[in-house]
Design a protein around this motif. Structure first.
Motif, PDB file in Angstrom:
ATOM      1  N   VAL A 289       0.845  -1.208   0.000  1.00 46.52           N
ATOM      2  CA  VAL A 289       0.000   0.000   0.000  1.00 46.52           C
ATOM      3  C   VAL A 289       0.876   1.253   0.000  1.00 46.52           C
ATOM      4  O   VAL A 289       1.928   1.281   0.650  1.00 46.52           O
ATOM      5  CB  VAL A 289      -0.918  -0.014   1.256  1.00 46.52           C
ATOM      6  N   ILE A 290       0.443   2.283  -0.720  1.00 53.49           N
ATOM      7  CA  ILE A 290       1.211   3.539  -0.736  1.00 53.49           C
ATOM      8  C   ILE A 290       0.966   4.299   0.568  1.00 53.49           C
ATOM      9  O   ILE A 290      -0.178   4.508   0.973  1.00 53.49           O
ATOM     10  CB  ILE A 290       0.804   4.422  -1.935  1.00 53.49           C
ATOM     11  N   ASP A 291       2.052   4.635   1.257  1.00 54.15           N
ATOM     12  CA  ASP A 291       1.944   5.415   2.493  1.00 54.15           C
ATOM     13  C   ASP A 291       3.283   6.118   2.710  1.00 54.15           C
ATOM     14  O   ASP A 291       4.266   5.484   3.097  1.00 54.15           O
ATOM     15  CB  ASP A 291       1.617   4.494   3.682  1.00 54.15           C
ATOM     16  N   LYS A 292       3.292   7.417   2.450  1.00 56.12           N
ATOM     17  CA  LYS A 292       4.613   8.072   2.444  1.00 56.12           C
ATOM     18  C   LYS A 292       5.223   8.171   3.838  1.00 56.12           C
ATOM     19  O   LYS A 292       6.434   8.210   3.978  1.00 56.12           O
ATOM     20  CB  LYS A 292       4.570   9.426   1.717  1.00 56.12           C
ATOM     21  N   ASP A 293       4.406   8.140   4.896  1.00 58.52           N
ATOM     22  CA  ASP A 293       4.967   8.215   6.255  1.00 58.52           C
ATOM     23  C   ASP A 293       5.845   7.002   6.579  1.00 58.52           C
ATOM     24  O   ASP A 293       6.849   7.112   7.281  1.00 58.52           O
ATOM     25  CB  ASP A 293       3.843   8.306   7.301  1.00 58.52           C
ATOM     26  N   THR A 294       5.431   5.833   6.092  1.00 57.65           N
ATOM     27  CA  THR A 294       6.212   4.626   6.401  1.00 57.65           C
ATOM     28  C   THR A 294       7.083   4.188   5.234  1.00 57.65           C
ATOM     29  O   THR A 294       7.774   3.167   5.326  1.00 57.65           O
ATOM     30  CB  THR A 294       5.251   3.457   6.771  1.00 57.65           C
ATOM     31  N   GLY A 295       7.052   4.932   4.154  1.00 56.91           N
ATOM     32  CA  GLY A 295       7.901   4.585   3.009  1.00 56.91           C
ATOM     33  C   GLY A 295       7.330   3.489   2.139  1.00 56.91           C
ATOM     34  O   GLY A 295       8.018   2.936   1.274  1.00 56.91           O
ATOM     35  N   ARG A 296       6.053   3.104   2.393  1.00 56.26           N
ATOM     36  CA  ARG A 296       5.450   2.076   1.544  1.00 56.26           C
ATOM     37  C   ARG A 296       4.993   2.670   0.209  1.00 56.26           C
ATOM     38  O   ARG A 296       4.693   3.859   0.152  1.00 56.26           O
ATOM     39  CB  ARG A 296       4.264   1.441   2.287  1.00 56.26           C
ATOM     40  N   PRO A 297       4.954   1.867  -0.820  1.00 54.82           N
ATOM     41  CA  PRO A 297       5.156   0.411  -0.826  1.00 54.82           C
ATOM     42  C   PRO A 297       6.626   0.031  -0.609  1.00 54.82           C
ATOM     43  O   PRO A 297       7.531   0.701  -1.103  1.00 54.82           O
ATOM     44  CB  PRO A 297       4.713   0.002  -2.237  1.00 54.82           C
ATOM     45  N   TYR A 298       6.806  -1.065   0.145  1.00 54.17           N
ATOM     46  CA  TYR A 298       8.154  -1.593   0.345  1.00 54.17           C
ATOM     47  C   TYR A 298       8.627  -2.301  -0.923  1.00 54.17           C
ATOM     48  O   TYR A 298       7.809  -2.709  -1.751  1.00 54.17           O
ATOM     49  CB  TYR A 298       8.161  -2.616   1.495  1.00 54.17           C
ATOM     50  N   SER A 299       9.937  -2.474  -1.016  1.00 51.89           N
ATOM     51  CA  SER A 299      10.481  -3.268  -2.122  1.00 51.89           C
ATOM     52  C   SER A 299      10.409  -4.746  -1.773  1.00 51.89           C
ATOM     53  O   SER A 299      10.653  -5.131  -0.622  1.00 51.89           O
ATOM     54  CB  SER A 299      11.939  -2.903  -2.374  1.00 51.89           C
ATOM     55  N   SER A 300      10.114  -5.556  -2.771  1.00 62.44           N
ATOM     56  CA  SER A 300      10.128  -7.008  -2.587  1.00 62.44           C
ATOM     57  C   SER A 300      11.473  -7.528  -3.093  1.00 62.44           C
ATOM     58  O   SER A 300      11.858  -7.239  -4.231  1.00 62.44           O
ATOM     59  CB  SER A 300       8.982  -7.607  -3.396  1.00 62.44           C
ATOM     60  N   ARG A 301      12.195  -8.236  -2.233  1.00 60.52           N
ATOM     61  CA  ARG A 301      13.501  -8.804  -2.630  1.00 60.52           C
ATOM     62  C   ARG A 301      13.579 -10.227  -2.116  1.00 60.52           C
ATOM     63  O   ARG A 301      13.452 -10.452  -0.912  1.00 60.52           O
ATOM     64  CB  ARG A 301      14.656  -7.995  -1.997  1.00 60.52           C
ATOM     65  N   TYR A 302      13.768 -11.181  -2.997  1.00 60.18           N
ATOM     66  CA  TYR A 302      13.850 -12.582  -2.561  1.00 60.18           C
ATOM     67  C   TYR A 302      14.826 -13.345  -3.437  1.00 60.18           C
ATOM     68  O   TYR A 302      14.602 -13.510  -4.633  1.00 60.18           O
ATOM     69  CB  TYR A 302      12.464 -13.238  -2.615  1.00 60.18           C
ATOM     70  N   ILE A 303      15.916 -13.780  -2.815  1.00 59.84           N
ATOM     71  CA  ILE A 303      16.947 -14.512  -3.543  1.00 59.84           C
ATOM     72  C   ILE A 303      16.652 -16.017  -3.507  1.00 59.84           C
ATOM     73  O   ILE A 303      16.905 -16.723  -4.468  1.00 59.84           O
ATOM     74  CB  ILE A 303      18.343 -14.216  -2.926  1.00 59.84           C
ATOM     75  N   GLY A 304      16.118 -16.463  -2.368  1.00 59.79           N
ATOM     76  CA  GLY A 304      15.897 -17.902  -2.204  1.00 59.79           C
ATOM     77  C   GLY A 304      17.087 -18.574  -1.554  1.00 59.79           C
ATOM     78  O   GLY A 304      17.234 -19.788  -1.588  1.00 59.79           O
ATOM     79  N   SER A 305      17.936 -17.760  -0.939  1.00 64.62           N
ATOM     80  CA  SER A 305      19.076 -18.220  -0.149  1.00 64.62           C
ATOM     81  C   SER A 305      18.940 -17.512   1.193  1.00 64.62           C
ATOM     82  O   SER A 305      19.116 -16.295   1.260  1.00 64.62           O
ATOM     83  CB  SER A 305      20.375 -17.731  -0.796  1.00 64.62           C
ATOM     84  N   LEU A 306      18.598 -18.256   2.230  1.00 59.88           N
ATOM     85  CA  LEU A 306      18.319 -17.615   3.522  1.00 59.88           C
ATOM     86  C   LEU A 306      19.440 -16.681   3.959  1.00 59.88           C
ATOM     87  O   LEU A 306      19.198 -15.545   4.370  1.00 59.88           O
ATOM     88  CB  LEU A 306      18.088 -18.701   4.588  1.00 59.88           C
ATOM     89  N   VAL A 307      20.675 -17.161   3.878  1.00 60.36           N
ATOM     90  CA  VAL A 307      21.796 -16.357   4.362  1.00 60.36           C
ATOM     91  C   VAL A 307      21.874 -15.030   3.606  1.00 60.36           C
ATOM     92  O   VAL A 307      22.035 -13.958   4.204  1.00 60.36           O
ATOM     93  CB  VAL A 307      23.127 -17.141   4.244  1.00 60.36           C
ATOM     94  N   ALA A 308      21.721 -15.098   2.297  1.00 61.15           N
ATOM     95  CA  ALA A 308      21.845 -13.885   1.481  1.00 61.15           C
ATOM     96  C   ALA A 308      20.661 -12.946   1.712  1.00 61.15           C
ATOM     97  O   ALA A 308      20.833 -11.726   1.848  1.00 61.15           O
ATOM     98  CB  ALA A 308      21.961 -14.261   0.006  1.00 61.15           C
ATOM     99  N   ASP A 309      19.461 -13.515   1.789  1.00 57.20           N
ATOM    100  CA  ASP A 309      18.284 -12.674   2.036  1.00 57.20           C
ATOM    101  C   ASP A 309      18.370 -12.025   3.421  1.00 57.20           C
ATOM    102  O   ASP A 309      18.086 -10.840   3.589  1.00 57.20           O
ATOM    103  CB  ASP A 309      16.997 -13.506   1.935  1.00 57.20           C
TER     104      ASP A 309
END
Ligand code: AHM
Ligand code: MG
Length: 338
Positions: free
Chosen positions: A233-253
């Motif tokens: 959701v767009i909300d400038k106070d909290t900086g949303r929308p957040y970025s989605s980032r998923y590598i699929g490697s727990l350590v790296a994520d």
């Protein structure tokens, strides 16, 4: 002329040991041997595209997943390094169904056991994406001089003496804690040493990244689905929308979110009601690091480090990262059961 000012991992470990008046150097020895294993695994991972090491090893591990050759190599290397440290009496590894116990006289006298995922995210190896090694160290509860027992490994995460991970990324880093903050070391390949590069790591209380395998969306609990929508959701106070980032490697994520601020979620799903990740050698060590860096780690309802393990390869849902983000997703989860 002033020389290059560095502090190596070994120098740092010894320096920290002197802060404990009665320390006998066993934990230091263990950490140093993990550092050696990390360098050897790193070398192999770096050469993965060059030598005939890619591909299935022809075996399936006890999780029902195909083992890659590098999984086997990393497991064997961790076992070898820890055995030769003589400071470890047993190992629980993702790659072995039962605990591995050392029965030589020196190792039987050791105070520590280790839980490890020797090569996490190994499905990413073939495509040149970051992988990691995760470790968790406990003081044994069985008497010294005997072979370690299952209960030495089945201790809650709050009993961890030390934990950490190595990330084989664009550079190789070792990050660990002994319960007095988190420190990160980057491997300088020119001198073959891990050098202190990230002292006293702290994670931001808020972040702008959420990391989850959204392909499983339809199988997620309602609370997680609602949290994902909240992130978008767009909300400038909290900086949303957040970025989605998923590598699929727990350590790296996890590592990225630790540095930048964010949340990593691997929830329970309709097809995997206990989640995917393993409590002993994935969630507990990562959770310990998260907490020591000022973040949080839960299964959505309980603190990860307080869960009493019942089996070596137990799975758990996992929510970890910036404290305010984990609190927020917990609100969504908890509102669904009221
Ligand atoms: P592995 O230990 O067999 O490599 O599996 C664990 C990995 C984690 O690194 C990662 O967070 C997760 O599995 C990714 O799973 P998925 O592909 O289901 O998103
Ligand atoms: Mg693995």
């Amino acid at each position: 002329m002033k020389g290059y000012q560095i502090k190596t991992l070994n120098e740092f470990i010894i320096e920290k040991q002197t802060e404990f008046a009665f320390a006998r150097g066993e934990l230091s020895g263990l950490l140093q041997h993990i550092g050696i294993a990390a360098k050897i695994i790193n070398k192999k991972v770096n050469k993965a595209g060059l030598v005939d090491i890619l591909g299935e090893a022809g075996a399936t591990n006890i999780q029902g997943e195909d083992q890659k050759k590098l999984d086997v190599f990393s497991h064997d290397q961790m076992v070898q390094s820890l055995k030769s440290s003589c400071d470890c009496c047993g190992i629980a590894s993702e790659e072995n169904e039962g605990a591995i116990t050392f029965d030589d006289e020196m190792s039987k006298d050791a105070s520590y056991v280790i839980c490890t995922d020797p090569l996490d995210g190994s499905s990413n190896i073939d495509v040149n994406v970051s992988v990691g090694t995760i470790f968790s160290i406990y003081r044994r509860v069985s008497p010294k001089g005997t072979e370690p027992m299952l209960e030495d490994f089945l201790q809650p995460g709050i009993k961890q003496v030390a934990a950490g991970y190595i990330i084989y990324g664009s550079s190789t880093m070792l990050v660990y804690t002994t319960g007095k903050g988190v420190n990160g070391f980057t491997l300088d390949p020119s001198i073959g040493e891990f050098c202190l590069s990230h002292p006293r790591m702290q994670t931001p209380k808020d972040g702008l990244i959420y990391s989850i395998n959204e392909g499983n969306y339809v199988k997620f609990p309602e609370g997680v689905k609602k949290y994902i929508k909240y992130c978008q959701v767009i909300d400038k106070d909290t900086g949303r929308p957040y970025s989605s980032r998923y590598i699929g490697s727990l350590v790296a994520d996890f590592h990225r979110n630790l540095l930048k601020g964010g949340i990593f979620i691997y929830p329970q799903t309709a097809s995997a009601p206990k989640g995917k990740l393993r409590l002993l050698y994935e969630c507990n060590p990562v959770g310990f690091i998260a907490e020591q860096a000022g973040g949080k780690a839960t299964d959505g309802f309980r603190r990860i480090l307080e869960i009493k393990p019942e089996s070596l390869h137990q799975r758990t849902p996992f929510y970890t990262g910036s404290i305010n983000m984990v609190n927020k997703v917990e609100e969504f989860l908890q509102s669904e059961i009221m």
